[in-house]
Design a protein around this motif. Structure first.
Motif, PDB file in Angstrom:
ATOM      1  N   TRP A 162       1.176  -1.146   0.472  1.00 50.05           N
ATOM      2  CA  TRP A 162       0.485  -0.165   0.203  1.00 50.05           C
ATOM      3  C   TRP A 162       0.738   1.055   0.258  1.00 50.05           C
ATOM      4  O   TRP A 162       1.807   1.249   0.585  1.00 50.05           O
ATOM      5  N   THR A 163       0.884   2.335  -0.639  1.00 47.63           N
ATOM      6  CA  THR A 163       0.534   3.529  -0.922  1.00 47.63           C
ATOM      7  C   THR A 163       0.068   4.717  -0.530  1.00 47.63           C
ATOM      8  O   THR A 163      -1.783   4.655  -1.104  1.00 47.63           O
ATOM      9  N   PRO A 164       0.033   6.208  -0.237  1.00 48.46           N
ATOM     10  CA  PRO A 164      -0.678   6.894  -0.628  1.00 48.46           C
ATOM     11  C   PRO A 164      -1.501   6.907  -1.752  1.00 48.46           C
ATOM     12  O   PRO A 164      -0.356   6.512  -2.802  1.00 48.46           O
ATOM     13  N   ALA A 165      -3.001   8.058  -1.899  1.00 47.22           N
ATOM     14  CA  ALA A 165      -2.973   7.937  -3.419  1.00 47.22           C
ATOM     15  C   ALA A 165      -2.721   8.937  -4.193  1.00 47.22           C
ATOM     16  O   ALA A 165      -1.831   9.745  -2.908  1.00 47.22           O
ATOM     17  N   LEU A 166      -3.705   9.365  -5.095  1.00 44.89           N
ATOM     18  CA  LEU A 166      -3.009  10.888  -5.848  1.00 44.89           C
ATOM     19  C   LEU A 166      -4.323  11.479  -5.560  1.00 44.89           C
ATOM     20  O   LEU A 166      -5.807  10.900  -6.202  1.00 44.89           O
ATOM     21  N   TYR A 167      -4.807  12.589  -5.762  1.00 45.53           N
ATOM     22  CA  TYR A 167      -5.519  13.302  -5.746  1.00 45.53           C
ATOM     23  C   TYR A 167      -5.083  14.651  -6.478  1.00 45.53           C
ATOM     24  O   TYR A 167      -4.361  15.200  -7.106  1.00 45.53           O
ATOM     25  N   PHE A 168      -6.398  15.629  -6.887  1.00 39.63           N
ATOM     26  CA  PHE A 168      -6.209  16.623  -7.879  1.00 39.63           C
ATOM     27  C   PHE A 168      -6.625  17.848  -7.607  1.00 39.63           C
ATOM     28  O   PHE A 168      -8.178  17.654  -6.537  1.00 39.63           O
ATOM     29  N   GLN A 169      -6.793  19.261  -6.765  1.00 41.55           N
ATOM     30  CA  GLN A 169      -6.896  19.822  -6.334  1.00 41.55           C
ATOM     31  C   GLN A 169      -7.340  21.546  -7.142  1.00 41.55           C
ATOM     32  O   GLN A 169      -7.089  21.297  -7.724  1.00 41.55           O
TER      33      GLN A 169
ATOM     34  N   VAL B 184      -7.699  10.892  -8.268  1.00 40.63           N
ATOM     35  CA  VAL B 184      -6.878  10.666  -9.657  1.00 40.63           C
ATOM     36  C   VAL B 184      -6.860   9.160 -10.262  1.00 40.63           C
ATOM     37  O   VAL B 184      -6.470   8.558  -9.154  1.00 40.63           O
ATOM     38  N   PRO B 185      -7.537   8.639 -11.173  1.00 47.37           N
ATOM     39  CA  PRO B 185      -7.806   6.981 -11.345  1.00 47.37           C
ATOM     40  C   PRO B 185      -5.794   6.084 -11.397  1.00 47.37           C
ATOM     41  O   PRO B 185      -5.508   7.059 -12.507  1.00 47.37           O
ATOM     42  N   GLN B 186      -6.424   5.529 -10.668  1.00 48.82           N
ATOM     43  CA  GLN B 186      -5.339   4.912 -11.045  1.00 48.82           C
ATOM     44  C   GLN B 186      -5.467   3.370 -12.403  1.00 48.82           C
ATOM     45  O   GLN B 186      -6.034   3.696 -12.751  1.00 48.82           O
ATOM     46  N   VAL B 187      -4.453   3.614 -13.535  1.00 53.38           N
ATOM     47  CA  VAL B 187      -3.911   3.000 -14.133  1.00 53.38           C
ATOM     48  C   VAL B 187      -4.038   1.737 -13.886  1.00 53.38           C
ATOM     49  O   VAL B 187      -2.219   1.357 -13.538  1.00 53.38           O
ATOM     50  N   GLY B 188      -4.352   0.127 -14.179  1.00 53.83           N
ATOM     51  CA  GLY B 188      -4.053  -1.303 -13.638  1.00 53.83           C
ATOM     52  C   GLY B 188      -3.434  -1.101 -12.288  1.00 53.83           C
ATOM     53  O   GLY B 188      -2.377  -1.994 -12.591  1.00 53.83           O
ATOM     54  N   GLY B 189      -3.977  -0.827 -11.345  1.00 53.63           N
ATOM     55  CA  GLY B 189      -3.472  -1.397 -10.453  1.00 53.63           C
ATOM     56  C   GLY B 189      -1.802  -0.868 -10.392  1.00 53.63           C
ATOM     57  O   GLY B 189      -1.878   0.192  -9.856  1.00 53.63           O
ATOM     58  N   MET B 190      -0.693  -2.282  -9.880  1.00 47.89           N
ATOM     59  CA  MET B 190       0.522  -2.397  -9.517  1.00 47.89           C
ATOM     60  C   MET B 190       0.751  -2.579 -10.105  1.00 47.89           C
ATOM     61  O   MET B 190       0.598  -3.837 -10.411  1.00 47.89           O
ATOM     62  N   LEU B 191       2.536  -2.477  -9.967  1.00 48.03           N
ATOM     63  CA  LEU B 191       3.558  -4.094  -9.985  1.00 48.03           C
ATOM     64  C   LEU B 191       4.085  -3.852  -8.941  1.00 48.03           C
ATOM     65  O   LEU B 191       4.939  -2.615  -8.647  1.00 48.03           O
ATOM     66  N   ALA B 192       5.040  -5.071  -8.324  1.00 44.64           N
ATOM     67  CA  ALA B 192       5.551  -4.936  -7.821  1.00 44.64           C
ATOM     68  C   ALA B 192       6.105  -6.045  -8.541  1.00 44.64           C
ATOM     69  O   ALA B 192       6.417  -6.839  -8.037  1.00 44.64           O
ATOM     70  N   TYR B 193       7.657  -5.220  -8.581  1.00 43.82           N
ATOM     71  CA  TYR B 193       9.046  -5.717  -9.008  1.00 43.82           C
ATOM     72  C   TYR B 193       9.813  -6.794  -7.744  1.00 43.82           C
ATOM     73  O   TYR B 193       9.840  -5.653  -7.176  1.00 43.82           O
TER      74      TYR B 193
ATOM     75  N   GLU C 138       5.661   0.026  -8.609  1.00 38.41           N
ATOM     76  CA  GLU C 138       5.547   0.760  -9.596  1.00 38.41           C
ATOM     77  C   GLU C 138       3.461   1.297  -9.661  1.00 38.41           C
ATOM     78  O   GLU C 138       3.068   0.299  -9.970  1.00 38.41           O
ATOM     79  N   THR C 139       3.275   2.488  -9.696  1.00 38.99           N
ATOM     80  CA  THR C 139       1.980   2.939 -10.314  1.00 38.99           C
ATOM     81  C   THR C 139       1.664   3.733 -10.648  1.00 38.99           C
ATOM     82  O   THR C 139       2.247   5.094 -10.672  1.00 38.99           O
ATOM     83  N   ILE C 140       0.385   3.375 -12.209  1.00 40.07           N
ATOM     84  CA  ILE C 140       1.106   4.885 -12.146  1.00 40.07           C
ATOM     85  C   ILE C 140      -0.299   5.768 -12.293  1.00 40.07           C
ATOM     86  O   ILE C 140      -2.134   4.861 -12.077  1.00 40.07           O
ATOM     87  N   TRP C 141      -1.162   7.142 -12.117  1.00 38.52           N
ATOM     88  CA  TRP C 141      -1.646   7.372 -11.466  1.00 38.52           C
ATOM     89  C   TRP C 141      -2.388   8.226 -13.252  1.00 38.52           C
ATOM     90  O   TRP C 141      -1.647   9.492 -13.620  1.00 38.52           O
ATOM     91  N   ASP C 142      -3.573   8.185 -13.555  1.00 38.11           N
ATOM     92  CA  ASP C 142      -4.037   8.952 -14.614  1.00 38.11           C
ATOM     93  C   ASP C 142      -4.139  10.309 -15.087  1.00 38.11           C
ATOM     94  O   ASP C 142      -5.115  11.313 -14.929  1.00 38.11           O
ATOM     95  N   THR C 143      -2.649  11.200 -14.598  1.00 36.23           N
ATOM     96  CA  THR C 143      -3.130  12.864 -14.603  1.00 36.23           C
ATOM     97  C   THR C 143      -3.597  13.107 -15.513  1.00 36.23           C
ATOM     98  O   THR C 143      -3.900  14.382 -15.485  1.00 36.23           O
ATOM     99  N   GLY C 144      -3.513  12.570 -17.024  1.00 37.40           N
ATOM    100  CA  GLY C 144      -3.617  13.213 -18.340  1.00 37.40           C
ATOM    101  C   GLY C 144      -4.742  12.724 -18.906  1.00 37.40           C
ATOM    102  O   GLY C 144      -5.240  13.434 -19.918  1.00 37.40           O
ATOM    103  N   ASN C 145      -5.530  12.169 -17.513  1.00 36.87           N
ATOM    104  CA  ASN C 145      -7.260  12.220 -18.031  1.00 36.87           C
ATOM    105  C   ASN C 145      -7.740  13.408 -18.470  1.00 36.87           C
ATOM    106  O   ASN C 145      -7.370  14.599 -18.279  1.00 36.87           O
ATOM    107  N   LYS C 146      -8.366  13.112 -19.751  1.00 39.16           N
ATOM    108  CA  LYS C 146      -9.415  14.723 -19.799  1.00 39.16           C
ATOM    109  C   LYS C 146     -10.091  15.430 -18.581  1.00 39.16           C
ATOM    110  O   LYS C 146     -10.750  16.916 -18.803  1.00 39.16           O
ATOM    111  N   GLN C 147     -10.145  14.460 -17.511  1.00 37.74           N
ATOM    112  CA  GLN C 147     -11.415  15.743 -16.658  1.00 37.74           C
ATOM    113  C   GLN C 147     -10.197  16.534 -16.283  1.00 37.74           C
ATOM    114  O   GLN C 147     -10.669  17.034 -15.076  1.00 37.74           O
ATOM    115  N   PHE C 148      -8.984  16.142 -15.942  1.00 39.82           N
ATOM    116  CA  PHE C 148      -7.931  17.387 -14.671  1.00 39.82           C
ATOM    117  C   PHE C 148      -6.997  18.086 -16.068  1.00 39.82           C
ATOM    118  O   PHE C 148      -6.395  18.717 -16.097  1.00 39.82           O
TER     119      PHE C 148
END
Length: 534
Positions: free
Chosen positions: A84-91, A101-110, A250-260
């Motif tokens: 687990w990690t903190p989440a990411l928000y847009f203000q 912010v939506p996550q993309v594909g959950g996460m990878l743990a190498y 490794e966690t991807i957050w969809d900061t490029g989403n059109k809602q932002f």
């Protein structure tokens, strides 16, 4: 698919020693909640986390409870660990409101097999990487490239504090360009930069320490492990000679989403950090030790693909994305009304305030419990019930609220720790709460009492005021929880509103508290290393 393979190559070429590793795919998210059984065992965490792995995750999860979880949100069903990690928000700068912010594909743990005689995590092992309150970068200019690793020792940049700061990365995602190397950037870029350069989001990366002194955990949950001299590679300090698997999140957050995109505002980590310097992660093993050690010894294909590991395949089949996305943990009743994925939140979950630094963040900013008035009253009564008892009660499953009449800064157990000697500076996050007994809590059934009859038809005075004007509380049920030699009584109370008409006082009892619910949101997208935005 070429982009995904290329991204993996860049990760490995950054750190070298590419002969043995695998990527644990955890496409499902088991929950989004203010729960952290390492740093805030048994109480509500101040900030919200995104959680992957075993459904046995809870406020006070243990190794055995993770192992007994009914499912895993990772592809290898034998992996009952918790990540687990903190989440990411847009203000939004205009409304001041927050959106997840939506996550993309959950996460990878190498699982990177670096060094000699790599050892599986022992039962009960847990660790934390990163420092929650950090809001500054002290290893040079964060916007300049790192110096060559061969120069770190000469520059005196190999302390645990230095290495920990370099173990965090923010990777700009643009599938139309050559991917960036991992851990290239150690700060969260400004939104303007992300809008202009990172259409496919931001990938937040975290390397965990892999050198070990043999302890299961430590008071700060960090100093039993240490980084090797080059973060992911290099030599271990003499105090931590053993080598564990090197974990890399490794966690991807969809900061490029059109809602932002194009909106005025900022991205902020859920612990109130807009800089990224305070990003961190937690790990509790849920592996069978022998199974994990066999994987370490035999899953050495240089592709990193778990499907190339016969141990995983032969003990499979590997879980589908649908199976991974169907695994959830139970949200405790005290958090059932809090939905961290709701739109237009007035505050970050837990009322955490944004603190940009460069000074360290202040612990305990914001009331971390939306139900504090009711729980405070119950806690007060419990404290009276156990007055004079020699047994500690700080491991109670009820948040440690001290008073129902005064404002509460935080229900968190996090507190700064004293500095360790210079030779043992491991960037401790916090002193943990009193340790929870190892026994699994056994809970008896609740018993309900009936409301008292209404008063006679004469003008009467309402009971003494509670912490909320015009509202008092009455006991409607009790619950007994046994933790080893400690017996706790949880008293559930409901608000009672007194309305006086024609000299007759009517008592109205509100309906029972909202039933627990899960507030986990599904992902429509899977892990996006290879996805291209149309």
């Amino acid at each position: 698919m070429a982009s995904k393979v290329f991204s993996a190559f860049f990760l490995l070429s950054t750190f070298g020693d590419v002969s043995a590793f695998w990527r644990m795919e955890c496409h499902g998210r088991t929950g989004l909640a203010r729960i952290d059984p390492i740093m805030d065992a048994g109480v509500i965490s101040p900030h919200i986390h995104t959680v992957h792995g075993s459904s046995g995750f809870s406020l006070s999860a243990t190794y055995d409870e993770l192992r007994q979880g009914s499912c895993s949100s990772c592809a290898v069903k034998q992996d009952k660990s918790a990540y687990w990690t903190p989440a990411l928000y847009f203000q939004d700068s205009d409304t001041k409101q927050f959106e997840i912010v939506p996550q993309v594909g959950g996460m990878l743990a190498y699982y990177l097999l670096r060094g000699d005689n790599v050892t599986a995590f022992p039962p009960g092992f847990q660790m934390v990487a990163g420092s929650n309150y950090r809001r500054d970068y002290t290893v040079g200019d964060p916007k300049s490239p790192d110096p060559p690793q061969s120069d770190w020792a000469a520059l005196k940049q190999t302390s645990q504090n230095d290495l920990e700061q370099r173990a965090i990365g923010f990777n700009c995602m643009n599938y139309h360009k050559e991917p960036e190397g991992s851990l290239l950037r150690h700060y969260l870029p400004e939104k303007e930069y992300l809008d202009a350069n990172c259409p496919d989001g931001i990938r937040i990366e975290l390397m965990f320490p892999s050198c070990w002194n043999g302890d299961i955990t430590a008071k700060d949950h960090k100093s039993h492990v240490a980084y090797p001299s080059l973060v992911g590679n290099g030599d271990c300090p003499e105090s931590h000679p053993k080598r564990l698997v090197t974990l890399f999140y490794e966690t991807i957050w969809d900061t490029g989403n059109k809602q932002f995109h194009g909106r005025n505002g900022q991205f902020v980590v859920s612990n109130g950090d807009p800089t990224g310097f305070g990003y961190h992660g937690d790990f509790m093993t849920g592996w069978d030790v022998d199974f994990l050690q066999e994987a370490i010894d035999t899953c050495t294909n240089d592709s990193g693909n778990i499907r190339d590991c016969q141990l995983f395949v032969n003990n499979g089949p590997l879980q589908t994305d649908e199976e991974q996305n169907s695994c959830e943990f139970d949200v405790p009743p005290m958090l059932a009304q809090e939905d961290g994925s709701a739109r237009n939140l007035a505050n970050l979950p837990g009322n955490i305030q944004i603190q940009a630094g460069p000074q360290s963040a202040t612990p305990g900013v914001g009331d971390s419990n939306p139900l504090s008035p009711i729980i405070s009253a119950a806690t007060s009564l419990i404290g009276g019930f156990f007055a004079g008892s020699p047994e500690p009660t700080t491991s109670s499953s009820i948040p440690a609220v001290t008073s129902s009449s005064a404002p509460v800064a935080s229900t968190s157990s996090i507190a700064p720790v004293e500095s360790a000697p210079a030779s043992q500076q491991f960037g401790a996050l916090a002193v943990p709460p009193a340790e929870t007994p190892a026994e699994t809590p056994s809970t008896t059934s609740s018993t309900s009492s009936t409301p008292p009859p209404p008063p006679p038809p004469t003008t009467t005075s309402a009971p003494a005021p509670s912490s909320e004007p015009g509202v008092s509380y009455q006991v409607v049920s009790t619950q007994t929880v046994t933790r080893g030699s400690l017996v706790e009584v949880i008293i559930w109370k409901e608000p009672v509103v007194y309305i006086t008409e024609d000299s007759v006082t009517t008592v109205t009892v509100e309906s029972p508290a909202v039933k627990p619910r899960r507030f986990y949101g599904r992902h429509a997208m899977q892990h996006g290393h290879h996805a291209r935005r149309s």
